[in-house]
Design an enzyme around this catalytic site. Structure first.
Site, short mmCIF file in Angstrom:
data_model
loop_
_atom_site.label_atom_id
_atom_site.label_comp_id
_atom_site.label_asym_id
_atom_site.label_seq_id
_atom_site.Cartn_x
_atom_site.Cartn_y
_atom_site.Cartn_z
N GLY A 277 -9.85 9.42 1.02
CA GLY A 277 -10.87 8.74 1.81
C GLY A 277 -11.76 9.70 2.56
O GLY A 277 -12.98 9.50 2.64
N HIS B 261 0.83 -1.20 0.00
CA HIS B 261 0.00 0.00 0.00
C HIS B 261 0.86 1.25 0.00
O HIS B 261 0.49 2.28 0.54
CB HIS B 261 -0.92 0.03 1.22
CG HIS B 261 -1.81 -1.16 1.32
ND1 HIS B 261 -1.55 -2.23 2.14
CD2 HIS B 261 -2.96 -1.46 0.67
CE1 HIS B 261 -2.50 -3.13 2.00
NE2 HIS B 261 -3.36 -2.70 1.11
#
Length: 445
Positions: free
Chosen positions: A400, A217
């Protein structure tokens, strides 16, 4: 960087839709991800894989006969929401229960865990197995707390083969746990990855060096090393992974290993083959027998240049599961007979918003500007929030927060229009935030 982008915030959704369009014989798109386009036997255990997008072929590329029954696909590097997990499990259920497989990350544990209770309440016995193969992320004593990287493939294949063989839910769960316990991985990065729409990578590797112990990630690794030859890097990876080789026993692990040399997204296959040449030589010299090696991209990290080595230490049962046939868009072995195409029932119905008392509805209307302020502030600071996150994590926090807060605001406006009370306002806003953002922050907010 990523060049073929429409709206960066829709990149994961656009990519999934295109992938399904290119693989209609295997996949049907449902809310939250994909499910098999073909029938499975009634009573068969459903194996559901999932996590953030940006790792193709993981996870949707592993759905098909003999492989996974469904994949839940979150935003880039962010876990899917609980409602998305529910949707994919319900679409993939064949009456035998479900095993949910994902890498050991906080957001995935929160969101998949939240989906487990309502599924069980509706009679779908659901088990969770978290994958923890990355030796760089914790000590041997705490191997269950490690994160999951390319070894995901071994655990998924074992569980899916067990389900295809007709094993019951307990046995499929046991096969996944056994494969996870037998799998070890280690990787190196030569460059960082760049999120779609971003103009700089999440991290950089100094010229003439490589990072050891990368994550998938955008995590940069645990140490930096002077650039070496392919032989030198292969030797380091093999030594680190073999340091945790289990004892060889009669009827158990006997020196047979499954091997995956995995490209992270921007490393040429020719380079991977060069590395594998040394890997095979070293493993053979160690007295190991390699069973059905895989060299290629299975768990990527967008455009990261890098490679990882995964070994699964095989006992006779794991070897049988590893060699069992499977057919999916990105992973194929042996010969599988696919079932007939099936009609998939959608499970993403919207819940009606109930009106509250006049006093509570008036208060909800007054509180709506709080969510407006959150959405405005998140949008204004998206880049800086992502940069802060990239120091310790995967750099997606700004995106996000924008996705979550704007989804919450939209849902809250609909609640106010329906004269909902304060409790309902925040219930629907919270659910929309989790759905829109996914990940750890989506669950917490």
């Amino acid at each position: 960087m990523t060049y073929l982008v429409n709206d960066p915030k829709q990149f994961a959704a656009d990519s999934l839709t295109g992938m399904v369009a290119a693989n209609e014989d295997y996949l049907t798109e449902v809310h939250g991800g994909v499910t098999r386009a073909t029938d499975s036997p009634q009573g068969e255990v459903a194996v559901i894989v999932g996590g953030g997008s940006g790792h193709y072929p993981a996870f949707a590329g592993w759905v098909g006969p003999g492989m996974a029954h469904g994949a839940v696909c979150g935003n880039i590097f962010a876990s899917p929401s609980a409602s998305q997990v529910e949707s994919v499990v319900r679409a993939s259920d064949h009456g035998g229960g479900a095993v949910l497989l994902f890498g050991n990350y906080a957001g995935d544990r929160l969101q998949f865990g939240a989906a487990q209770s309502p599924l069980r309440a509706d009679g779908i016995d659901t088990r969770i197995v978290t994958i923890s193969d990355d030796i760089a992320s914790d000590t041997p004593q705490n191997w269950k707390d490690r994160r999951g990287i390319a070894g995901d493939l071994f655990v998924v294949k074992a569980a899916c083969a067990a389900a295809a063989a007709g094993r019951d839910l307990d046995a499929v769960e046991a096969a996944a746990n056994k494969a996870n316990e037998a799998t070890r991985s280690m990787g190196v990065a030569f460059t960082g990855c760049t999120l779609p729409g971003a103009d700089e990578p999440l991290f950089t590797v100094p010229e003439g060096e490589y990072a050891l112990g990368l994550g998938i990630h955008g995590e940069p690794g645990i140490s930096s090393h002077k650039m070496d030859t392919a032989e030198g890097i292969a030797t380091l990876l093999v030594e680190r992974v073999l340091a945790e080789e289990p004892a060889r026993t009669a009827g158990g692990y006997d020196g047979h290993v499954a091997v995956l040399v995995n490209g992270l997204g921007a490393t040429k296959y020719e380079e991977l083959f060069v590395l594998y040449g040394t890997v095979k030589k070293l493993l053979t010299e160690h007295g190991l027998t390699i069973v059905h090696p895989i060299v290629g991209e299975q768990v990527t990290s967008l455009d990261m240049a890098g490679v990882s080595l995964s070994l699964m230490y095989l006992d006779p049962d794991l070897e049988e599961l590893w060699l069992a046939p499977g057919d999916s868009p990105a992973y194929k072995t042996g010969s599988v007979t696919a079932g007939q195409r099936r009609e998939v029932v959608a499970h993403d119905e919207k819940v009606a918003i109930r009106a509250g008392s006049p006093e509570s509805a008036a208060q909800a209307e007054e509180l709506l500007p709080l969510l407006q302020a959150l959405a405005d502030m998140s949008s204004a600071n998206e880049a800086s929030l992502g940069k802060l996150d990239s120091i310790a994590g995967d750099g997606d926090h700004g995106q996000g927060m924008v996705l979550g807060s704007t989804a919450a605001l939209k849902a809250a406006k609909q609640a106010v229009a329906a004269h909902a009370g304060t409790s309902t306002l925040f219930d629907v806003a919270g659910a929309a935030w989790s759905e829109g953002a996914g990940g750890t922050s989506g669950a917490l907010w």
